[in-house]
Design a protein around this motif. Structure first.
Motif, PDB file in Angstrom:
ATOM      1  N   ALA A 148      39.247  36.335  26.617  1.00 20.92           N
ATOM      2  CA  ALA A 148      40.022  35.761  27.716  1.00 20.92           C
ATOM      3  C   ALA A 148      41.489  35.723  27.349  1.00 20.92           C
ATOM      4  O   ALA A 148      41.865  35.674  26.175  1.00 20.92           O
ATOM      5  CB  ALA A 148      39.524  34.350  28.039  1.00 20.92           C
ATOM      6  N   ASP A 149      42.324  35.758  28.349  1.00 15.47           N
ATOM      7  CA  ASP A 149      43.764  35.704  28.129  1.00 15.47           C
ATOM      8  C   ASP A 149      44.414  34.986  29.301  1.00 15.47           C
ATOM      9  O   ASP A 149      43.736  34.469  30.208  1.00 15.47           O
ATOM     10  CB  ASP A 149      44.353  37.103  27.945  1.00 15.47           C
ATOM     11  CG  ASP A 149      43.977  38.032  29.097  1.00 15.47           C
ATOM     12  OD1 ASP A 149      43.706  37.539  30.201  1.00 15.47           O
ATOM     13  OD2 ASP A 149      43.943  39.263  28.866  1.00 15.47           O
ATOM     14  N   LEU A 150      45.736  34.953  29.295  1.00 15.06           N
ATOM     15  CA  LEU A 150      46.454  34.224  30.332  1.00 15.06           C
ATOM     16  C   LEU A 150      46.297  34.855  31.710  1.00 15.06           C
ATOM     17  O   LEU A 150      46.463  34.172  32.722  1.00 15.06           O
ATOM     18  CB  LEU A 150      47.934  34.124  29.971  1.00 15.06           C
ATOM     19  CG  LEU A 150      48.279  33.121  28.852  1.00 15.06           C
ATOM     20  CD1 LEU A 150      49.771  33.128  28.588  1.00 15.06           C
ATOM     21  CD2 LEU A 150      47.828  31.713  29.248  1.00 15.06           C
ATOM     22  N   TRP A 151      45.998  36.145  31.757  1.00 14.15           N
ATOM     23  CA  TRP A 151      45.788  36.734  33.078  1.00 14.15           C
ATOM     24  C   TRP A 151      44.560  36.140  33.736  1.00 14.15           C
ATOM     25  O   TRP A 151      44.530  35.987  34.969  1.00 14.15           O
ATOM     26  CB  TRP A 151      45.640  38.262  32.950  1.00 14.15           C
ATOM     27  CG  TRP A 151      46.932  38.919  32.611  1.00 14.15           C
ATOM     28  CD1 TRP A 151      47.260  39.535  31.458  1.00 14.15           C
ATOM     29  CD2 TRP A 151      48.096  39.009  33.455  1.00 14.15           C
ATOM     30  NE1 TRP A 151      48.549  40.016  31.497  1.00 14.15           N
ATOM     31  CE2 TRP A 151      49.093  39.706  32.721  1.00 14.15           C
ATOM     32  CE3 TRP A 151      48.411  38.568  34.739  1.00 14.15           C
ATOM     33  CZ2 TRP A 151      50.351  39.978  33.224  1.00 14.15           C
ATOM     34  CZ3 TRP A 151      49.677  38.838  35.258  1.00 14.15           C
ATOM     35  CH2 TRP A 151      50.619  39.524  34.504  1.00 14.15           C
ATOM     36  N   ASN A 152      43.555  35.775  32.982  1.00 11.83           N
ATOM     37  CA  ASN A 152      42.409  35.065  33.544  1.00 11.83           C
ATOM     38  C   ASN A 152      42.825  33.706  34.108  1.00 11.83           C
ATOM     39  O   ASN A 152      42.325  33.260  35.145  1.00 11.83           O
ATOM     40  CB  ASN A 152      41.333  34.868  32.476  1.00 11.83           C
ATOM     41  CG  ASN A 152      40.809  36.185  31.936  1.00 11.83           C
ATOM     42  OD1 ASN A 152      40.918  36.457  30.749  1.00 11.83           O
ATOM     43  ND2 ASN A 152      40.241  37.023  32.790  1.00 11.83           N
ATOM     44  N   TRP A 153      43.758  33.036  33.390  1.00 18.25           N
ATOM     45  CA  TRP A 153      44.224  31.740  33.879  1.00 18.25           C
ATOM     46  C   TRP A 153      45.025  31.884  35.168  1.00 18.25           C
ATOM     47  O   TRP A 153      44.905  31.046  36.065  1.00 18.25           O
ATOM     48  CB  TRP A 153      45.061  31.059  32.808  1.00 18.25           C
ATOM     49  CG  TRP A 153      45.509  29.687  33.213  1.00 18.25           C
ATOM     50  CD1 TRP A 153      44.744  28.566  33.291  1.00 18.25           C
ATOM     51  CD2 TRP A 153      46.828  29.297  33.612  1.00 18.25           C
ATOM     52  NE1 TRP A 153      45.497  27.493  33.713  1.00 18.25           N
ATOM     53  CE2 TRP A 153      46.783  27.918  33.914  1.00 18.25           C
ATOM     54  CE3 TRP A 153      48.041  29.983  33.733  1.00 18.25           C
ATOM     55  CZ2 TRP A 153      47.903  27.210  34.331  1.00 18.25           C
ATOM     56  CZ3 TRP A 153      49.152  29.273  34.144  1.00 18.25           C
ATOM     57  CH2 TRP A 153      49.084  27.908  34.446  1.00 18.25           C
ATOM     58  N   PHE A 154      45.820  32.948  35.282  1.00 25.94           N
ATOM     59  CA  PHE A 154      46.551  33.170  36.537  1.00 25.94           C
ATOM     60  C   PHE A 154      45.574  33.386  37.688  1.00 25.94           C
ATOM     61  O   PHE A 154      45.791  32.903  38.804  1.00 25.94           O
ATOM     62  CB  PHE A 154      47.480  34.370  36.400  1.00 25.94           C
ATOM     63  CG  PHE A 154      48.703  34.100  35.560  1.00 25.94           C
ATOM     64  CD1 PHE A 154      49.455  32.970  35.770  1.00 25.94           C
ATOM     65  CD2 PHE A 154      49.083  34.978  34.559  1.00 25.94           C
ATOM     66  CE1 PHE A 154      50.580  32.703  34.998  1.00 25.94           C
ATOM     67  CE2 PHE A 154      50.207  34.723  33.783  1.00 25.94           C
ATOM     68  CZ  PHE A 154      50.960  33.591  34.004  1.00 25.94           C
ATOM     69  N   THR A 155      44.504  34.102  37.427  1.00 25.97           N
ATOM     70  CA  THR A 155      43.488  34.281  38.465  1.00 25.97           C
ATOM     71  C   THR A 155      42.851  32.940  38.833  1.00 25.97           C
ATOM     72  O   THR A 155      42.594  32.665  40.012  1.00 25.97           O
ATOM     73  CB  THR A 155      42.415  35.263  37.983  1.00 25.97           C
ATOM     74  OG1 THR A 155      43.035  36.495  37.602  1.00 25.97           O
ATOM     75  CG2 THR A 155      41.401  35.536  39.077  1.00 25.97           C
ATOM     76  N   LEU A 156      42.609  32.094  37.841  1.00 30.10           N
ATOM     77  CA  LEU A 156      42.038  30.768  38.115  1.00 30.10           C
ATOM     78  C   LEU A 156      42.986  29.930  38.967  1.00 30.10           C
ATOM     79  O   LEU A 156      42.552  29.273  39.927  1.00 30.10           O
ATOM     80  CB  LEU A 156      41.730  30.067  36.800  1.00 30.10           C
ATOM     81  CG  LEU A 156      41.140  28.654  36.893  1.00 30.10           C
ATOM     82  CD1 LEU A 156      40.062  28.450  35.844  1.00 30.10           C
ATOM     83  CD2 LEU A 156      42.221  27.585  36.720  1.00 30.10           C
ATOM     84  N   VAL A 157      44.265  29.930  38.615  1.00 27.93           N
ATOM     85  CA  VAL A 157      45.231  29.141  39.391  1.00 27.93           C
ATOM     86  C   VAL A 157      45.298  29.657  40.830  1.00 27.93           C
ATOM     87  O   VAL A 157      45.369  28.872  41.791  1.00 27.93           O
ATOM     88  CB  VAL A 157      46.609  29.182  38.709  1.00 27.93           C
ATOM     89  CG1 VAL A 157      47.653  28.502  39.592  1.00 27.93           C
ATOM     90  CG2 VAL A 157      46.551  28.502  37.353  1.00 27.93           C
ATOM     91  N   THR A 158      45.276  30.970  41.001  1.00 25.52           N
ATOM     92  CA  THR A 158      45.282  31.526  42.352  1.00 25.52           C
ATOM     93  C   THR A 158      44.041  31.103  43.127  1.00 25.52           C
ATOM     94  O   THR A 158      44.106  30.760  44.324  1.00 25.52           O
ATOM     95  CB  THR A 158      45.362  33.059  42.286  1.00 25.52           C
ATOM     96  OG1 THR A 158      46.504  33.433  41.517  1.00 25.52           O
ATOM     97  CG2 THR A 158      45.466  33.652  43.672  1.00 25.52           C
ATOM     98  N   THR A 159      42.879  31.097  42.458  1.00 19.53           N
ATOM     99  CA  THR A 159      41.651  30.653  43.112  1.00 19.53           C
ATOM    100  C   THR A 159      41.722  29.178  43.488  1.00 19.53           C
ATOM    101  O   THR A 159      41.309  28.782  44.589  1.00 19.53           O
ATOM    102  CB  THR A 159      40.447  30.913  42.184  1.00 19.53           C
ATOM    103  OG1 THR A 159      40.419  32.298  41.818  1.00 19.53           O
ATOM    104  CG2 THR A 159      39.147  30.546  42.868  1.00 19.53           C
ATOM    105  N   VAL A 160      42.220  28.353  42.580  1.00 19.32           N
ATOM    106  CA  VAL A 160      42.368  26.924  42.888  1.00 19.32           C
ATOM    107  C   VAL A 160      43.298  26.732  44.081  1.00 19.32           C
ATOM    108  O   VAL A 160      43.045  25.905  44.972  1.00 19.32           O
ATOM    109  CB  VAL A 160      42.882  26.163  41.648  1.00 19.32           C
ATOM    110  CG1 VAL A 160      43.279  24.737  42.015  1.00 19.32           C
ATOM    111  CG2 VAL A 160      41.834  26.159  40.562  1.00 19.32           C
TER     112      VAL A 160
END
Length: 548
Positions: A148-160
């Motif tokens: 996992a990396d920060l791009w996964n976190w950006f996807t999570l924030v977009t989903t939230v």
């Protein structure tokens, strides 16, 4: 003879059932059953909507889909009792499936329950705190989970943002729409009550005016007639027949005066009704119920010893009663002080409270009735003045009531510039709805802009950290151990993967890494291939070769 009590009723048991028809529920019971049935059907539809992807989509493991069936049923049950906990269930399932949170299996449930969270709760801070906590947990997972990396976190924030926050805002907007509709109906009901109060006040004013006119004109004329008849009865030179006629005339005038007094009493019965309870009795009864209340009475030296007129006594009792009720309702636990100051020709009443809620609004609002308005009208009809106001540490009600009859003062005309409380309440509801619309637009837009800036900045950072200096590239020798080569390479590879249009890897290699020659995307790339733990191939891939 003892007073008749309520008739005896036998207990309802299996041996002594209710008569036919008496145990049937009334209209309210049938309405409650229909509402519960409707809620049950709505919950079943919600559970079907949140669970339909489970047997049709296979992007998540089978064990997780099996666990999700009862958990989504639990979330449906909690959606009316604890909406925030219900929304956390699909969020946890999504994180269990992927650190990006977005899955076609659980995202519809997250969006639906987020909408219901905004629709059914009014607490904004807890909902926003939960969204922030979800983003924080996603950040921890992105930094700690392998792969996992920060791009996964950006996807999570977009989903939230788009699957949780935006539906939540739409739910709050829908809630505020219902509140606006309720405020409109409440305004209509309040205006109807105010119209009834105005009509009743006009009726009382007209009755009091008629009673005053009859007392002032007819009472005066009848009194003069009785006096003249009495003078004629004792005048010299009158024979016995004339004196008898004068006596009958005087008695008839006295009887007419008494009937007039009774008629005036009927006209004023709603404003002169007396009560057997005195103010000290009222204070004692209130203190016995647990309220902290004290009474102070003071009579001036020239105050009359006779009790006040019934109209004044009843008005004093009503002022104290309504003020004490108002204090107990709006400032529970407050200390209440009642002061009665009796003068020669008037009585002053003061009721003040000091307590834990001094800033409470005592003006009549939705469902609060018209107590202060009725008190003002009652005191005004008694010829006095009334005032209710906030103080630094509580609320104060004062009334001045003269003993002698005075001309009925005119009803206070409301100032043209004073806004209506009903209109203010409706205007506040409209402002909340407009604020909800604005929030549903600008919050996602602002969050998207901030997220785009963060993603662009992270893209620049990773691009810069994926550049392999030319001198380092030239120093790398083929057949060198990977343990010597990897520490000299940049922290990031080209976009964390194989570039589009790259030529096939040399045969027999285990893995090839790609690095930039410059920060920009259109720059050539370095390719380093490893086999059996050694650097076996290195090459420069120009742009034209990448596009083949």
């Amino acid at each position: 003879m003892p007073a008749a009590g309520p008739p005896y009723r036998e207990p309802v048991t299996a041996q002594n059932p209710l008569p036919a028809g008496l145990g049937r529920p009334g209209p309210l019971g049938r309405l409650g059953r229909r509402l519960r049935r409707r809620e049950t059907l709505a919950d079943l539809a919600l559970w079907a909507f949140t669970s339909y992807p489970l047997p049709t989509l296979h992007e998540v493991p089978l064990w997780l889909r099996a666990v999700a069936v009862p958990l989504l049923a639990l979330a449906t049950w909690l959606s009316r009792r604890a909406p925030l906990a219900a929304t956390a269930i699909p969020a946890a399932l999504g994180l269990a499936a992927t650190p990006e949170l977005f899955t076609s299996t659980f995202t519809p449930a997250l969006a639906a329950l987020s909408f219901l969270l905004g629709r059914r709760t009014q607490d904004v801070r807890r909902s926003l705190a939960a969204a922030g906590l979800l983003c924080a947990v996603g950040l921890v997972l992105a930094l700690t989970l392998p792969g996992a990396d920060l791009w996964n976190w950006f996807t999570l924030v977009t989903t939230v943002l788009f699957a949780a926050v935006l539906p939540w805002l739409l739910g709050r907007f829908r809630r505020q729409q219902y509140e606006l509709q309720g405020a409109g109906w409440e305004l209509a009901a309040r205006m109807e009550r105010e119209q009834q109060l105005v009509a009743e006040r006009a009726r009382l004013r007209e009755r009091s005016r008629i009673a005053g006119d009859m007392h002032d004109s007819l009472g005066h004329d009848l009194s003069l007639l009785a006096v003249r008849a009495a003078a004629l009865q004792v005048a010299p030179g009158m024979d016995d027949a004339a004196r008898a006629s004068a006596a009958e005339l005087r008695q008839a005038a006295a009887d007419a005066t008494e009937r007039l007094r009774q008629i005036i009493g009927l006209l004023r019965q709603e404003t002169t009704a007396t009560t057997a309870e005195t103010v000290p009795d009222l204070v004692a009864r209130t203190a016995a119920s647990g309220v902290r209340i004290t009474l102070h009475q003071h009579d001036a030296d020239d105050a009359p010893t006779a009790p006040p007129p019934p109209l004044v006594a009843h008005a004093v009792h009503r002022v104290v009663q309504e003020a004490v009720t108002n204090a107990a309702k709006h400032a529970p636990g407050a200390a209440i002080t009642v002061e009665l100051n009796r003068h020669r020709d008037a009585m002053d009443v003061t009721v003040r409270d000091t307590g834990p809620n001094p800033a409470a609004d005592r003006t009549p609002g939705p469902g609060s009735g018209t107590g202060l308005i009725s008190l003002d009208e009652r005191v005004r009809l008694a010829g006095g003045t009334f005032r209710a106001r906030k103080t630094d540490d509580g609320f104060e009600v004062t009334a001045h009531l003269p003993f002698a009859a005075a001309p009925l003062p005119a009803a206070p005309a409301p100032p043209d510039t004073a806004p209506s409380r009903s209109r203010e309440h409706l205007a506040r509801a409209r402002r909340r709805v407009r604020r909800g619309i604005a929030n549903a637009i600008w919050i996602p837009a602002a969050a998207t802009a901030v997220l785009a800036v963060l993603m662009y900045g992270f893209q620049l950072y990773t691009s810069h950290r994926s550049v392999l200096p030319e001198r380092t590239y030239e120093q790398l020798r083929t057949d060198a151990p990977a343990t010597d080569v990897l520490p000299r390479l940049p922290a990031y590879e080209f976009d964390d993967g194989r570039p589009d249009g790259a030529p096939p890897d040399p045969p027999g290699v285990d893995r090839c890494r790609f690095y930039r020659t410059a920060t920009f995307d259109n720059s050539p790339l370095y390719r380093l291939c490893f086999t059996d733990g050694r650097l076996t191939h290195k090459a420069l891939l120009p742009m034209e070769e990448r596009g083949r």
